[in-house]
Design a protein around this motif. Structure first.
Motif, PDB file in Angstrom:
ATOM      1  N   ALA A   7       7.054  19.181  -3.374  1.00 18.38           N
ATOM      2  CA  ALA A   7       6.136  18.842  -2.289  1.00 18.38           C
ATOM      3  C   ALA A   7       5.838  17.345  -2.340  1.00 18.38           C
ATOM      4  N   PRO A   8       5.856  16.667  -1.212  1.00 19.11           N
ATOM      5  CA  PRO A   8       5.625  15.223  -1.218  1.00 19.11           C
ATOM      6  C   PRO A   8       4.197  14.877  -1.632  1.00 19.11           C
ATOM      7  N   ASP A   9       4.063  13.712  -2.234  1.00 13.65           N
ATOM      8  CA  ASP A   9       2.751  13.156  -2.557  1.00 13.65           C
ATOM      9  C   ASP A   9       2.280  12.360  -1.354  1.00 13.65           C
ATOM     10  N   LYS A  10       1.347  12.932  -0.608  1.00 14.37           N
ATOM     11  CA  LYS A  10       0.875  12.309   0.632  1.00 14.37           C
ATOM     12  C   LYS A  10      -0.440  11.570   0.437  1.00 14.37           C
ATOM     13  N   SER A  11      -0.810  11.351  -0.803  1.00 16.74           N
ATOM     14  CA  SER A  11      -2.157  10.860  -1.092  1.00 16.74           C
ATOM     15  C   SER A  11      -2.458   9.481  -0.514  1.00 16.74           C
ATOM     16  N   GLY A  12      -1.428   8.726  -0.141  1.00 21.25           N
ATOM     17  CA  GLY A  12      -1.655   7.391   0.378  1.00 21.25           C
ATOM     18  C   GLY A  12      -1.735   7.292   1.890  1.00 21.25           C
ATOM     19  N   LEU A  13      -1.469   8.351   2.589  1.00 18.98           N
ATOM     20  CA  LEU A  13      -1.509   8.286   4.057  1.00 18.98           C
ATOM     21  C   LEU A  13      -2.940   7.985   4.505  1.00 18.98           C
ATOM     22  N   PRO A  14      -3.136   6.940   5.309  1.00 21.54           N
ATOM     23  CA  PRO A  14      -4.497   6.486   5.627  1.00 21.54           C
ATOM     24  C   PRO A  14      -5.275   7.381   6.578  1.00 21.54           C
ATOM     25  N   SER A  15      -4.583   8.167   7.387  1.00 15.93           N
ATOM     26  CA  SER A  15      -5.281   9.053   8.313  1.00 15.93           C
ATOM     27  C   SER A  15      -4.317  10.142   8.751  1.00 15.93           C
ATOM     28  N   ASP A  16      -4.846  11.130   9.470  1.00 14.78           N
ATOM     29  CA  ASP A  16      -3.981  12.224   9.923  1.00 14.78           C
ATOM     30  C   ASP A  16      -3.083  11.794  11.080  1.00 14.78           C
ATOM     31  N   ARG A  17      -3.199  10.553  11.520  1.00 14.52           N
ATOM     32  CA  ARG A  17      -2.257  10.045  12.531  1.00 14.52           C
ATOM     33  C   ARG A  17      -0.903   9.724  11.909  1.00 14.52           C
ATOM     34  N   PHE A  18      -0.890   9.620  10.596  1.00 17.65           N
ATOM     35  CA  PHE A  18       0.338   9.284   9.877  1.00 17.65           C
ATOM     36  C   PHE A  18       0.969  10.546   9.294  1.00 17.65           C
ATOM     37  N   GLU A  50       0.838  -1.190   0.000  1.00 17.78           N
ATOM     38  CA  GLU A  50       0.000   0.000   0.000  1.00 17.78           C
ATOM     39  C   GLU A  50       0.872   1.239   0.000  1.00 17.78           C
ATOM     40  N   PHE A  51       0.730   2.072  -1.020  1.00 13.78           N
ATOM     41  CA  PHE A  51       1.497   3.310  -1.110  1.00 13.78           C
ATOM     42  C   PHE A  51       1.081   4.259   0.010  1.00 13.78           C
ATOM     43  N   LEU A  52       2.070   4.859   0.663  1.00 14.19           N
ATOM     44  CA  LEU A  52       1.793   5.822   1.720  1.00 14.19           C
ATOM     45  C   LEU A  52       2.182   7.238   1.298  1.00 14.19           C
ATOM     46  N   ILE A  53       3.472   7.444   0.982  1.00 17.87           N
ATOM     47  CA  ILE A  53       3.953   8.790   0.691  1.00 17.87           C
ATOM     48  C   ILE A  53       5.181   8.708  -0.203  1.00 17.87           C
ATOM     49  N   TYR A  54       5.415   9.773  -0.997  1.00 22.69           N
ATOM     50  CA  TYR A  54       6.490   9.805  -1.985  1.00 22.69           C
ATOM     51  C   TYR A  54       7.147  11.172  -1.938  1.00 22.69           C
TER      52      TYR A  54
END
Lengths: 114, 109
Positions: free
Chosen positions: A54-65, A44-48
Motif C-alpha cells: 500500500a502506498p505511503d500517502k502521508s505527504g499528500l497536502p489535501s484530498d485534492r491530490f 516536500e514528500f508527497l507519496i511513495y
C-alpha cells in the motif's frame, strides 16, 4: 533514454482545473516517489509506492491530490481543482527497491496555476 | 517524527575557501543519510551517502549520531560547486526518503 521520464515538462492551468502529471520510472525500479519542489520549501514528500505494498500517502497536502501507479510502472499524480498555491515543480524519482538507497530523479513537471 | 533540518538557505564563499553545509536530523532509529545535489539546469542527483564513507568531488560528510548531524564539507571550494544541496534521510525496511529544505551554495571567483 534509460532515465526517469516526466510529462508534461511545463503545464499552465487556470485555478479550479484538474491536472495530471505522468512519471515513467526506470525499468525494473520497484520504488517510486513524488515530491514537490518550491522556493523556500525544499523538497516536500508527497507519496511513495513500493512494489505491491500500500502506498505511503502521508505527504499528500489535501484530498485534492491523488496518485496511482499502474502495473507497478507508470505513475500519475492528479491534482483536482487546482489552486495558486499548487504552483511548483513536481519531481518523480525511482529506486531499485527496498534498502537500495539512491533515488533517480526525473527533470520535473513545472506547474503554474493562474 | 523524522525531520531533516538545513539551517542555511544560502551560503556564499570565495573560491578556494573551505565550505561546510550543515544538516541536522531527528530520528529515533538507525538512519541512512545522503547528500543530493542539483546543478543549474540538471536533474537532482546523489552526491554521497554516509554508508559509503567516500569522498565525491572533494566533498566528505561524517555521520555524528551524538549530535545527529551529517554536515557536508569541502576544504577548497570551486566555482563549479555552485549548486543546490539537499540533505536526505531514510532507514532500512522500505521507508520513504525525506529531504531538508536545501542550501544554495554560491562560490565566488
Amino acid at each position: 533514454g534509460a532515465g526517469v521520464s516526466q510529462s508534461p515538462s511545463n503545464k499552465v492551468t487556470e485555478k479550479g482545473k484538474d491536472v495530471e502529471l505522468r512519471c515513467d520510472p526506470i525499468s525494473g525500479h520497484t520504488a517510486l516517489y513524488w515530491y514537490r519542489q518550491s522556493l523556500g520549501q525544499g523538497l516536500e514528500f508527497l507519496i511513495y509506492f513500493q512494489g505491491n505494498s500500500a502506498p505511503d500517502k502521508s505527504g499528500l497536502p489535501s484530498d485534492r491530490f491523488s496518485a496511482e501507479r499502474t502495473g507497478g510502472s507508470v505513475s500519475t499524480l492528479t491534482i483536482q481543482r487546482t489552486q495558486q498555491e499548487d504552483s511548483a515543480v513536481y519531481l518523480c524519482a525511482s529506486s531499485l527497491g527496498v534498502d537500495t538507497g539512491e533515488l533517480f530523479f526525473g527533470e520535473g513537471s513545472r506547474l503554474t496555476v493562474l | 517524527a523524522q525531520r531533516v533540518t538545513q539551517p542555511e538557505k544560502l551560503l556564499s564563499v570565495f573560491k578556494g575557501a573551505p565550505v561546510e553545509l550543515k544538516c541536522n536530523y531527528s530520528y529515533s532509529g538507525s538512519p541512512e543519510l545522503f547528500w543530493y545535489v542539483q546543478y543549474s539546469r540538471q536533474r537532482l542527483q546523489l552526491l554521497l551517502r554516509h554508508i559509503s564513507r567516500e569522498s565525491i568531488k572533494g566533498f566528505t560528510a561524517d555521520l555524528n549520531k551524538g549530535e545527529t548531524s551529517f554536515h557536508l564539507k569541502k576544504p577548497f571550494a570551486q566555482e563549479e560547486d555552485s549548486a543546490m544541496y539537499y540533505c536526505a534521510l531514510t532507514r532500512t525496511g522500505g521507508f520513504k526518503t525525506i529531504f531538508g529544505a536545501g542550501t544554495r551554495l554560491f562560490v565566488k571567483a
